[in-house]
Design an enzyme around this catalytic site. Structure first.
Site, PDB file in Angstrom:
ATOM      1  N   ARG A 135     -34.547  -0.621  15.562  1.00  0.00           N
ATOM      2  CA  ARG A 135     -34.062  -1.603  14.578  1.00  0.00           C
ATOM      3  C   ARG A 135     -33.323  -2.785  15.185  1.00  0.00           C
ATOM      4  O   ARG A 135     -32.732  -3.564  14.454  1.00  0.00           O
ATOM      5  CB  ARG A 135     -33.206  -0.904  13.515  1.00  0.00           C
ATOM      6  CG  ARG A 135     -34.026   0.089  12.735  1.00  0.00           C
ATOM      7  CD  ARG A 135     -33.335   0.724  11.556  1.00  0.00           C
ATOM      8  NE  ARG A 135     -34.225   1.752  11.076  1.00  0.00           N
ATOM      9  CZ  ARG A 135     -34.233   3.010  11.529  1.00  0.00           C
ATOM     10  NH1 ARG A 135     -33.335   3.395  12.421  1.00  0.00           N
ATOM     11  NH2 ARG A 135     -35.110   3.865  11.084  1.00  0.00           N
ATOM     12  N   SER A 194     -29.947   9.945  15.934  1.00  0.00           N
ATOM     13  CA  SER A 194     -30.954  10.384  14.967  1.00  0.00           C
ATOM     14  C   SER A 194     -31.324  11.835  15.254  1.00  0.00           C
ATOM     15  O   SER A 194     -31.046  12.359  16.333  1.00  0.00           O
ATOM     16  CB  SER A 194     -32.209   9.507  15.064  1.00  0.00           C
ATOM     17  OG  SER A 194     -31.909   8.145  14.878  1.00  0.00           O
ATOM     18  N   GLY A 195     -31.984  12.481  14.294  1.00  0.00           N
ATOM     19  CA  GLY A 195     -32.472  13.833  14.527  1.00  0.00           C
ATOM     20  C   GLY A 195     -32.077  14.848  13.482  1.00  0.00           C
ATOM     21  O   GLY A 195     -32.107  16.055  13.754  1.00  0.00           O
ATOM     22  N   THR A 265     -26.746  12.788  10.479  1.00  0.00           N
ATOM     23  CA  THR A 265     -26.944  11.827  11.565  1.00  0.00           C
ATOM     24  C   THR A 265     -26.647  10.397  11.100  1.00  0.00           C
ATOM     25  O   THR A 265     -26.480  10.127   9.909  1.00  0.00           O
ATOM     26  CB  THR A 265     -28.356  11.942  12.154  1.00  0.00           C
ATOM     27  OG1 THR A 265     -29.317  11.938  11.102  1.00  0.00           O
ATOM     28  CG2 THR A 265     -28.495  13.237  12.940  1.00  0.00           C
ATOM     29  N   TRP A 267     -28.109   7.020  11.846  1.00  0.00           N
ATOM     30  CA  TRP A 267     -29.123   6.131  12.395  1.00  0.00           C
ATOM     31  C   TRP A 267     -29.267   4.819  11.616  1.00  0.00           C
ATOM     32  O   TRP A 267     -30.249   4.087  11.793  1.00  0.00           O
ATOM     33  CB  TRP A 267     -30.469   6.848  12.454  1.00  0.00           C
ATOM     34  CG  TRP A 267     -30.908   7.477  11.166  1.00  0.00           C
ATOM     35  CD1 TRP A 267     -30.603   8.732  10.715  1.00  0.00           C
ATOM     36  CD2 TRP A 267     -31.731   6.879  10.162  1.00  0.00           C
ATOM     37  NE1 TRP A 267     -31.189   8.952   9.484  1.00  0.00           N
ATOM     38  CE2 TRP A 267     -31.886   7.827   9.132  1.00  0.00           C
ATOM     39  CE3 TRP A 267     -32.359   5.636  10.038  1.00  0.00           C
ATOM     40  CZ2 TRP A 267     -32.640   7.583   7.982  1.00  0.00           C
ATOM     41  CZ3 TRP A 267     -33.110   5.386   8.896  1.00  0.00           C
ATOM     42  CH2 TRP A 267     -33.251   6.353   7.888  1.00  0.00           C
ATOM     43  N   ASP A 327     -32.916  15.360   0.297  1.00  0.00           N
ATOM     44  CA  ASP A 327     -33.006  14.497   1.477  1.00  0.00           C
ATOM     45  C   ASP A 327     -32.657  13.052   1.148  1.00  0.00           C
ATOM     46  O   ASP A 327     -33.321  12.128   1.597  1.00  0.00           O
ATOM     47  CB  ASP A 327     -34.397  14.565   2.124  1.00  0.00           C
ATOM     48  CG  ASP A 327     -34.475  13.716   3.394  1.00  0.00           C
ATOM     49  OD1 ASP A 327     -33.499  13.720   4.163  1.00  0.00           O
ATOM     50  OD2 ASP A 327     -35.500  13.039   3.607  1.00  0.00           O
ATOM     51  N   ASP A 329     -30.774  10.908   2.390  1.00  0.00           N
ATOM     52  CA  ASP A 329     -30.132  10.504   3.645  1.00  0.00           C
ATOM     53  C   ASP A 329     -29.236   9.281   3.454  1.00  0.00           C
ATOM     54  O   ASP A 329     -29.726   8.190   3.200  1.00  0.00           O
ATOM     55  CB  ASP A 329     -31.263  10.188   4.622  1.00  0.00           C
ATOM     56  CG  ASP A 329     -30.886  10.354   6.059  1.00  0.00           C
ATOM     57  OD1 ASP A 329     -29.697  10.329   6.367  1.00  0.00           O
ATOM     58  OD2 ASP A 329     -31.808  10.505   6.878  1.00  0.00           O
ATOM     59  N   ASN A 420     -34.437   2.474   1.159  1.00  0.00           N
ATOM     60  CA  ASN A 420     -34.311   3.107   2.458  1.00  0.00           C
ATOM     61  C   ASN A 420     -33.423   2.231   3.341  1.00  0.00           C
ATOM     62  O   ASN A 420     -32.556   1.532   2.850  1.00  0.00           O
ATOM     63  CB  ASN A 420     -35.696   3.362   3.062  1.00  0.00           C
ATOM     64  CG  ASN A 420     -35.716   4.505   4.046  1.00  0.00           C
ATOM     65  OD1 ASN A 420     -35.506   4.324   5.239  1.00  0.00           O
ATOM     66  ND2 ASN A 420     -35.979   5.715   3.560  1.00  0.00           N
ATOM     67  N   TRP A 570     -41.554   5.112   7.426  1.00  0.00           N
ATOM     68  CA  TRP A 570     -41.944   6.277   6.628  1.00  0.00           C
ATOM     69  C   TRP A 570     -43.048   5.907   5.635  1.00  0.00           C
ATOM     70  O   TRP A 570     -44.060   6.595   5.523  1.00  0.00           O
ATOM     71  CB  TRP A 570     -40.721   6.831   5.904  1.00  0.00           C
ATOM     72  CG  TRP A 570     -40.913   8.195   5.299  1.00  0.00           C
ATOM     73  CD1 TRP A 570     -42.078   8.915   5.187  1.00  0.00           C
ATOM     74  CD2 TRP A 570     -39.897   9.026   4.727  1.00  0.00           C
ATOM     75  NE1 TRP A 570     -41.847  10.129   4.582  1.00  0.00           N
ATOM     76  CE2 TRP A 570     -40.516  10.211   4.287  1.00  0.00           C
ATOM     77  CE3 TRP A 570     -38.524   8.859   4.545  1.00  0.00           C
ATOM     78  CZ2 TRP A 570     -39.799  11.243   3.661  1.00  0.00           C
ATOM     79  CZ3 TRP A 570     -37.810   9.887   3.929  1.00  0.00           C
ATOM     80  CH2 TRP A 570     -38.443  11.067   3.493  1.00  0.00           C
TER      81      TRP A 570
END
Length: 617
Positions: A135, A194-195, A265, A267, A327, A329, A420, A570
């Site tokens: 990014r 990330s992860g 995470t 990110w 999820d 996030d 997102n 994604w």
């Protein structure tokens, strides 16, 4: 019932650390650069992350005359997120893996220098969730900072491209990667990890800008000493007021040692308030996606954070989605804006979460001021209780209430969220935020999964589809759009206007003093709209789908607008990773995205191009 987990196709060497004496405070330099609109010196154009430019040569009257001025091929395919930096007339461009960096002479568009780090693709790419994106870059202290996919943070001499230092930020063999742009603050470089889909425990870290030495690291979950939470001084919003979080505020909300592989995470994007000396960001989803395997609120996943830039100590923290079951996030950017709310000027932090709620908080104290749906199709929660700060979950759409191995149908939004990572912009002229959004729902089936280091730790199968509801009213209307572009009043929590888009808008927007707002579309259009009304004023089809952010700058007295095209991310993973979208069984491929976006390949293909626009001479 246990199901096998298959690694999905989505998306080194460390140099010796060179010791350099003394430290410098770089944010005065960065602040000076960002106050000159000829530069675009940070991911957000400024420390506050508002993505607003004072340039107004391009305006609502003449933007229709915009035309490509020049282009540059990055030489890399797959998803191109982020955007170029422009510092003192030199442009710096990054690519997805292998993370090549180019310095470009704007007069000739020639490459001044380029740098490609050595990374082990066989180790890194298989553990990159949701494409091999990067990014962007950061600038400070005469250096360009690159956060590589393999977690190595590298400092390059901005004039020569020579490596000054590099440091390992994580271990890809454990599922750790990096995709985000770092941020230079004072004498530090701020970065995360990330992860979460591999059970990685998230953290924010600060490295010395001169030497690369670790200054501090604060985890998203764990003991107070790990999170850098002070039980009596760190505050949160509960019971209608700001109050201390108390001892063991994180570990007390997890069962046993699950927090050690608990996700959260970091990110996304990072913002900074120099006056308050606070860094703002969001932490992501808890691991695994199966909520039954991690009882409790799972703090502090899914949270907004304010940390002291010098020490990392947490000033305040607010959890948006306790015990996340979908999820959602929570890593999206936090924009810092001074606004009048109920007759009082407030220093606010504004965040549009994947869960579909737009949050406005007091960025000094963490007081919750506004929490409303910015897409009325959202149904997993009826509302946010303003006293407790907790969303009121609708049992019909609760994946835990319905249970393991049960397909919970019609959840809105889908896991990729009502928005997102693509950052918003804010115009002080209108007082509105401009949101690049998704209008997608899902069916979600959690299942039991075992943790193995370095292997996917997901625990859910999902499929996605158009919401089929009106963004503003939430009423079913049979629409099939997968995205929208929305103007939002963060002082009241109300939608001002919203434009439908055929596909998700995965591009960060840009607001300008010319009264124009820019964004890109997944099928590849750069669009310009009137900031007040949303009326489309201009469009141009670039070589590939746009998931990059639109940036602007000035060179030799002329305003330019630039955006990277290169479909992926994604939403575009079907094209980017070559996943088969021709069979019904593919609906759940790409973590559910392939089925929803199967028609995207009819509109665009892989690419990697920077397109720069300007008005004709």
């Amino acid at each position: 019932m246990k199901k096998p987990v298959k690694s999905w196709l989505i998306a080194s060497t460390v140099a010796a650390l060179l010791a350099v004496p003394a430290v410098s405070q770089a944010n005065s330099e960065v602040e000076k650069l960002t106050k000159n609109p000829a530069n675009w010196a940070t991911w957000g154009g400024n420390y506050h992350g508002t993505r607003y430019s004072e340039l107004k040569q391009i305006n609502t009257s003449n933007v229709k005359n915009l035309q490509p001025a020049w282009t540059f091929s990055t030489g890399v395919l797959r998803g191109h997120e982020g955007g170029p930096l422009v510092v003192n007339d030199v442009m710096y461009i990054h690519t997805p893996f292998p993370n090549t960096v180019y310095a470009i002479d704007q007069k000739t568009q020639a490459v001044i220098w380029e740098y490609t780090p050595q990374q082990d693709a066989d180790v890194t790419i298989p553990v990159m969730c949701c494409d091999t994106v990067n990014r962007g870059l950061a600038y400070g202290d005469g250096k360009i900072f690159l956060q590589q996919s393999d977690t190595v943070l590298t400092a390059l001499d901005a004039k020569t491209g020579k490596r000054v230092w590099s440091v390992q930020n994580g271990d890809p063999k454990l599922g750790m990667t990096n995709t985000q742009a770092p941020l230079v603050v004072k004498d530090k470089v701020i970065t995360g990890i990330s992860g979460g889909e591999f059970g990685v425990r998230g953290f924010l870290a600060a490295y010395n800008i001169r030497t690369g030495e670790l200054d501090w690291k604060g985890y998203s979950m764990g003991p107070d000493a790990d999170t850098l939470i002070n039980p009596t001084k760190t505050t949160t919003w509960k019971d209608g007021k700001v109050q201390p979080v108390g001892k063991d505020s994180s570990t007390s909300t997890w069962e046993g040692d699950q927090w050690k592989i608990g996700g959260g995470t970091t990110w996304g994007w990072y913002s900074y308030d120099p006056e308050l000396n606070l860094v703002y960001y969001g932490s992501g989803n808890p691991s695994t996606w199966n909520p039954a395997q991690r009882p409790g609120d799972n703090k502090w996943s899914m949270s907004l954070w304010a940390r002291n830039a010098d020490t990392g100590e947490v000033k305040w923290v607010y959890q948006m989605t306790p015990h996340d079951e979908w999820d959602y996030d929570g890593i999206n950017e936090v924009a810092l804006v001074d606004q009048e709310i109920k007759g009082q000027m407030r220093k606010t932090a504004v965040h549009f979460d994947r869960n579909g709620f737009g949050y406005t908080l007091d960025r000094v104290t963490g007081e919750l001021l506004v929490a409303e749906k910015f897409d009325k199709a959202v149904n997993w929660a009826s509302h946010v209780d303003m006293k407790s700060g907790r969303p009121q979950v609708v049992s019909q759409y609760s994946t835990e209430y319905n249970g393991e191995d049960v397909n919970t149908e019609g959840v809105c939004p889908a896991a990729l969220g009502s928005k997102n990572q693509q950052p918003v912009s804010y115009s002080p002229q209108t007082g509105y935020f401009y949101i690049s959004g998704n209008h997608v729902c899902m069916d979600y089936e959690p299942f039991e999964v075992e943790y193995t280091a370095g292997q996917p730790y997901v625990g859910a199968t999902l499929s996605m589809f158009p919401a089929g509801k009106d963004v503003i009213t939430g009423k079913e209307d049979g629409s099939n759009n997968l995205g929208q572009f929305t103007a939002w009043d963060a002082t009241t929590g109300k939608i001002i206007w919203s434009n439908k888009e055929q596909f998700s808008v995965w591009s960060g927007s840009l607001a300008t003093a010319g009264g124009v707002v820019f964004y890109g579309t997944l099928e590849g259009y750069l669009k310009a709209v009137d900031a007040k009304t949303g009326k489309e004023l201009y469009r141009f089809k670039t070589p590939s789908g746009i998931i990059g952010n639109v940036n602007t700058w000035e060179y030799e007295g002329k305003q330019y607008v630039g955006v990277l095209s290169g479909v992926g991310g994604w939403a575009g993973i079907g094209i980017a990773a070559g996943l088969d979208s021709g069979e019904e069984s593919s609906n759940s491929e790409g973590l559910g995205a392939v089925g929803a976006y199967r028609s995207l390949s009819s509109y665009t293909k892989l690419g990697g191009t920077l397109t720069v626009f300007a008005l004709p001479n």
